[in-house]
Design an enzyme around this catalytic site. Structure first.
Site, short mmCIF file in Angstrom:
data_model
loop_
_atom_site.label_atom_id
_atom_site.label_comp_id
_atom_site.label_asym_id
_atom_site.label_seq_id
_atom_site.Cartn_x
_atom_site.Cartn_y
_atom_site.Cartn_z
CE1 TYR A 25 -4.64 -6.97 9.87
CE2 TYR A 25 -6.84 -7.71 9.34
CZ TYR A 25 -5.77 -6.88 9.09
OH TYR A 25 -5.85 -5.95 8.08
CG LEU B 18 -1.78 1.24 1.43
CD1 LEU B 18 -2.74 1.45 0.27
CD2 LEU B 18 -2.53 1.13 2.75
#
Length: 174
Positions: free
Chosen positions: A127, A12
């Site tokens: 997560y 990203l």
């Protein structure tokens, strides 16, 4: 405008850095991977932000291995909770806005309609819990933005190269 990109060497971050450099010029973007900016270290964050003096901070750093986060809980917490907190605190101190990337996994996947940002999260794994907690450290600071995204792809890691040249495909294998 001076933009600082944290996590700039990841998938990203690489693309975000390229977009901002093209739009604003090389000198307006300070891009750091973990070796130049350890977001899990409060002093590193303070020092780098004080040196750069950004008006916009984009946090592309994250612990993203969903399965491994169940084992490496401390590492996931450091990157997904403490990193965003340190960036948010120091951005606020300097009057900069922070854009932070989170995940759609803060929701449990139940239901039959698209999720809204006002829906109650229900993360089902380490997560997702750390990403939700990271959001809670970013949002109290005025002007910050959290983007909940799903399954990223980009120039650095083309997740769809297997589809090139195919006329049809099914995304399901089970």
């Amino acid at each position: 405008m001076k933009v600082l990109v944290a996590g700039a060497t990841g998938m990203l971050g690489t693309d975000v850095t390229q977009v901002f450099k093209k739009a604003l010029g090389e000198s307006s973007v300070a891009a750091f991977g973990s070796s130049g900016l350890d977001v899990t270290n409060a002093e590193s964050v303070r020092s780098v932000l004080d040196k750069v003096k950004p008006t916009l901070v984009i946090n592309c750093s994250a612990y993203t291995n969903v399965d491994k986060a169940e084992i490496e809980k401390e590492k996931a917490f450091a990157l997904n909770v403490m990193g965003p907190e340190f960036l948010a605190e120091n951005s606020a101190r300097l009057g900069a806005r922070l854009i932070h990337f989170s995940t759609d996994q803060v929701f449990d996947g139940s239901g039959s309609r698209p999720w809204k940002e006002t829906d109650k999260p229900n993360p089902l794994n380490v997560y997702a819990r750390t990403k939700l907690e990271g959001e809670s450290r970013v949002l109290p600071h005025r002007g910050n933005v959290v983007l909940r995204v799903q399954w990223l792809y980009g120039q650095k890691k083309d997740r769809f190269s297997i589809l090139k040249g195919k006329d049809t495909f099914t995304p399901f294998s089970d």
